[in-house]
Enzyme design. Structure first.
Site, PDB file in Angstrom:
ATOM      1  N   ASP A  41       1.055  -1.189  -0.166  1.00  0.00           N
ATOM      2  CA  ASP A  41      -0.307   0.235  -0.413  1.00  0.00           C
ATOM      3  C   ASP A  41       0.889   1.317  -0.107  1.00  0.00           C
ATOM      4  OD1 ASP A  41      -2.380   1.438   0.732  1.00  0.00           O
ATOM      5  OD2 ASP A  41      -2.092   2.073   2.651  1.00  0.00           O
ATOM      6  N   LEU A  42       0.188   2.090  -0.834  1.00  0.00           N
ATOM      7  CA  LEU A  42       1.535   3.435  -0.456  1.00  0.00           C
ATOM      8  C   LEU A  42       0.510   4.635   0.864  1.00  0.00           C
ATOM      9  CD1 LEU A  42       3.000   5.274  -1.451  1.00  0.00           C
ATOM     10  CD2 LEU A  42       1.027   6.536  -2.979  1.00  0.00           C
ATOM     11  N   ASP A  43       0.001   5.170   1.089  1.00  0.00           N
ATOM     12  CA  ASP A  43      -0.346   6.106   2.022  1.00  0.00           C
ATOM     13  C   ASP A  43       0.083   5.185   3.102  1.00  0.00           C
ATOM     14  OD1 ASP A  43      -1.177   7.647  -0.130  1.00  0.00           O
ATOM     15  OD2 ASP A  43      -2.838   7.527  -0.311  1.00  0.00           O
ATOM     16  N   THR A  76       1.445   9.841   3.910  1.00  0.00           N
ATOM     17  CA  THR A  76       0.857  11.041   3.086  1.00  0.00           C
ATOM     18  C   THR A  76      -0.685  10.741   4.127  1.00  0.00           C
ATOM     19  OG1 THR A  76       0.854   9.434   1.755  1.00  0.00           O
ATOM     20  CG2 THR A  76       1.208  11.205   0.884  1.00  0.00           C
ATOM     21  N   LYS A  87      -9.245   4.914   6.173  1.00  0.00           N
ATOM     22  CA  LYS A  87      -7.584   4.971   5.566  1.00  0.00           C
ATOM     23  C   LYS A  87      -7.930   3.959   4.540  1.00  0.00           C
ATOM     24  CE  LYS A  87      -4.655   6.305   9.305  1.00  0.00           C
ATOM     25  NZ  LYS A  87      -3.454   5.101  10.524  1.00  0.00           N
ATOM     26  N   GLY A  88      -7.544   3.500   3.541  1.00  0.00           N
ATOM     27  CA  GLY A  88      -7.746   3.091   2.476  1.00  0.00           C
ATOM     28  C   GLY A  88      -8.760   3.026   1.201  1.00  0.00           C
ATOM     29  N   SER A 135      -2.198   1.333  -5.155  1.00  0.00           N
ATOM     30  CA  SER A 135      -2.544   1.777  -3.900  1.00  0.00           C
ATOM     31  C   SER A 135      -3.879   2.362  -4.411  1.00  0.00           C
ATOM     32  CB  SER A 135      -1.669   3.281  -4.008  1.00  0.00           C
ATOM     33  OG  SER A 135      -2.589   4.274  -3.172  1.00  0.00           O
ATOM     34  N   ALA A 136      -5.137   2.936  -3.262  1.00  0.00           N
ATOM     35  CA  ALA A 136      -7.167   3.589  -3.060  1.00  0.00           C
ATOM     36  C   ALA A 136      -6.040   4.734  -4.092  1.00  0.00           C
ATOM     37  CB  ALA A 136      -7.850   3.420  -1.980  1.00  0.00           C
ATOM     38  N   SER A 137      -5.608   5.269  -4.246  1.00  0.00           N
ATOM     39  CA  SER A 137      -5.286   6.945  -3.984  1.00  0.00           C
ATOM     40  C   SER A 137      -5.310   7.576  -5.753  1.00  0.00           C
ATOM     41  CB  SER A 137      -4.418   7.005  -3.549  1.00  0.00           C
ATOM     42  OG  SER A 137      -4.207   8.888  -4.089  1.00  0.00           O
ATOM     43  N   LYS A 146     -10.610  -0.429  -1.928  1.00  0.00           N
ATOM     44  CA  LYS A 146     -10.647  -1.453  -0.293  1.00  0.00           C
ATOM     45  C   LYS A 146     -11.874  -1.618   0.041  1.00  0.00           C
ATOM     46  CE  LYS A 146      -6.056  -0.682  -1.002  1.00  0.00           C
ATOM     47  NZ  LYS A 146      -5.037   0.225  -0.476  1.00  0.00           N
ATOM     48  N   GLU A 181       0.190  -3.734   4.987  1.00  0.00           N
ATOM     49  CA  GLU A 181      -1.201  -2.363   4.648  1.00  0.00           C
ATOM     50  C   GLU A 181      -1.278  -1.914   6.169  1.00  0.00           C
ATOM     51  OE1 GLU A 181      -3.045  -0.632   3.742  1.00  0.00           O
ATOM     52  OE2 GLU A 181      -4.215  -1.879   1.613  1.00  0.00           O
ATOM     53  N   ASP A 182      -1.872  -0.537   6.427  1.00  0.00           N
ATOM     54  CA  ASP A 182      -1.873  -0.106   7.248  1.00  0.00           C
ATOM     55  C   ASP A 182      -3.287   0.554   7.789  1.00  0.00           C
ATOM     56  OD1 ASP A 182      -2.089   2.430   5.386  1.00  0.00           O
ATOM     57  OD2 ASP A 182      -1.674   3.648   7.344  1.00  0.00           O
TER      58      ASP A 182
HETATM   59  C1  BG6 Z   1      -5.799   5.773   0.036  1.00  0.00           C
HETATM   60  C2  BG6 Z   1      -5.691   6.652   1.455  1.00  0.00           C
HETATM   61  O1  BG6 Z   1      -4.290   5.709  -0.266  1.00  0.00           O
HETATM   62  O2  BG6 Z   1      -6.445   6.901  -0.784  1.00  0.00           O
HETATM   63  C3  BG6 Z   1      -7.049   7.280   1.134  1.00  0.00           C
HETATM   64  O3  BG6 Z   1      -5.878   5.702   2.532  1.00  0.00           O
HETATM   65  C4  BG6 Z   1      -7.450   8.026   0.551  1.00  0.00           C
HETATM   66  O4  BG6 Z   1      -7.323   7.778   2.918  1.00  0.00           O
HETATM   67  C5  BG6 Z   1      -7.457   7.176  -1.014  1.00  0.00           C
HETATM   68  O5  BG6 Z   1      -8.747   8.640   0.784  1.00  0.00           O
HETATM   69  C6  BG6 Z   1      -8.256   7.849  -1.682  1.00  0.00           C
HETATM   70  O6  BG6 Z   1      -6.984   8.707  -2.480  1.00  0.00           O
HETATM   71  P1  BG6 Z   1      -6.650  10.016  -3.214  1.00  0.00           P
HETATM   72  O7  BG6 Z   1      -5.827  10.208  -3.523  1.00  0.00           O
HETATM   73  O8  BG6 Z   1      -7.601   9.414  -4.690  1.00  0.00           O
HETATM   74  O9  BG6 Z   1      -7.855  10.733  -3.186  1.00  0.00           O
HETATM   75 MG    MG Z   2      -2.539   2.958   4.287  1.00  0.00          MG
END
Ligand code: BG6
Ligand code: MG
Length: 225
Positions: free
Chosen positions: A11-13, A19, A47-48, A118-120, A149, A173-174
């Site tokens: 996982d990233l964040d 982050t 988170k996630g 990563s979910a981001s 996730k 993962e965190d």
């Molecule tokens: C996850 C984080 O990696 O990404 C979440 O743990 C975050 O907190 C999610 O909401 C989505 O991120 P982004 O950058 O697409 O808004």
């Molecule tokens: Mg995370």
């Protein structure tokens, strides 16, 4: 049959860099603008979780889910993201969490493949700023998946890109949503944080500084027998 451990999917964040703290600060500011209280305890539930799902959870906490149209919700999510982008703009390689660089180079030496799940939607940008994007054999972010996730889709997609079977992978993962995603993908789950928060994880390290491939291997091999 004895399975070999062939890939580690991060996982990233909150695992590679902090982050998670910036997501927390940006959501807290938005929630408070909307008159919704925001605590670190509640933040654990986000988170996630994807951007829009996080917003829905915050609005539900304030009983305000019905107060906004979809278009207004998009605007709120965008407001949070713009704030988040200002917080991450000064990220440098020195923001990689303790122990992560050493762990990655140990994996490389051993010929273990590296994946990111990563979910981001900002994952590529953050990985570029950290200067480690090119070390990863596969990166899957929120843009490439349908279900976030705790659905297993993102870890399964990363495993597929790495050409490894789920039981040859570990995920790190965190977030509890992330650990659930790893386990539902049929992978070995390593969590970073307090043990009591991750009853489903196969192994928990209190921080990234504790990450040790030797320890992971020991428990992974024990689970096989
Ligand atoms: C996850 C984080 O990696 O990404 C979440 O743990 C975050 O907190 C999610 O909401 C989505 O991120 P982004 O950058 O697409 O808004
Ligand atoms: Mg995370």
């Amino acid at each position: 049959m004895v399975k070999l451990l062939r890939a580690v999917i991060f996982d990233l964040d909150g695992v590679i860099t902090d982050t998670a703290e910036y997501h927390y600060l940006a959501w807290k500011a938005l929630a408070e603008d909307l008159g919704i209280s925001f605590t670190r305890e509640f933040n654990e539930e986000l988170k996630g979780v994807s951007r829009m799902d996080s917003l829905e959870k915050i609005l539900a906490r304030g009983g305000k889910q019905q107060d906004f149209s979809n278009e207004e919700k998009e605007k709120l999510a965008d407001q949070k993201n713009r704030h988040y982008l200002t917080l991450i703009k000064n990220i440098t390689p020195s923001d990689i969490l303790p122990g992560v660089k050493e762990f990655i180079s140990d994996l490389k030496t051993r010929g273990i493949k590296l994946g990111l799940a990563s979910a981001s939607k900002n994952a590529f940008q953050v990985m570029e700023l950290l200067g480690i994007k090119d070390q990863f054999d596969a990166i899957v972010d929120a843009r490439e998946i349908k279900k976030g996730k705790p659905d297993p889709e993102i870890f399964l997609a990363a495993g597929k890109l790495l050409h490894v079977e789920p039981d040859e992978c570990i995920g790190i993962e965190d977030a509890s949503a992330g650990v659930e995603s790893i386990k539902r993908a049929g992978m070995f789950a390593v969590a970073i944080g307090a043990k009591e928060n991750f009853p489903e994880a196969d192994l928990v390290f209190s921080s990234t500084a504790e990450l040790s491939f030797e320890n992971i291997l020991e428990i992974y091999n024990k689970n096989l027998t």
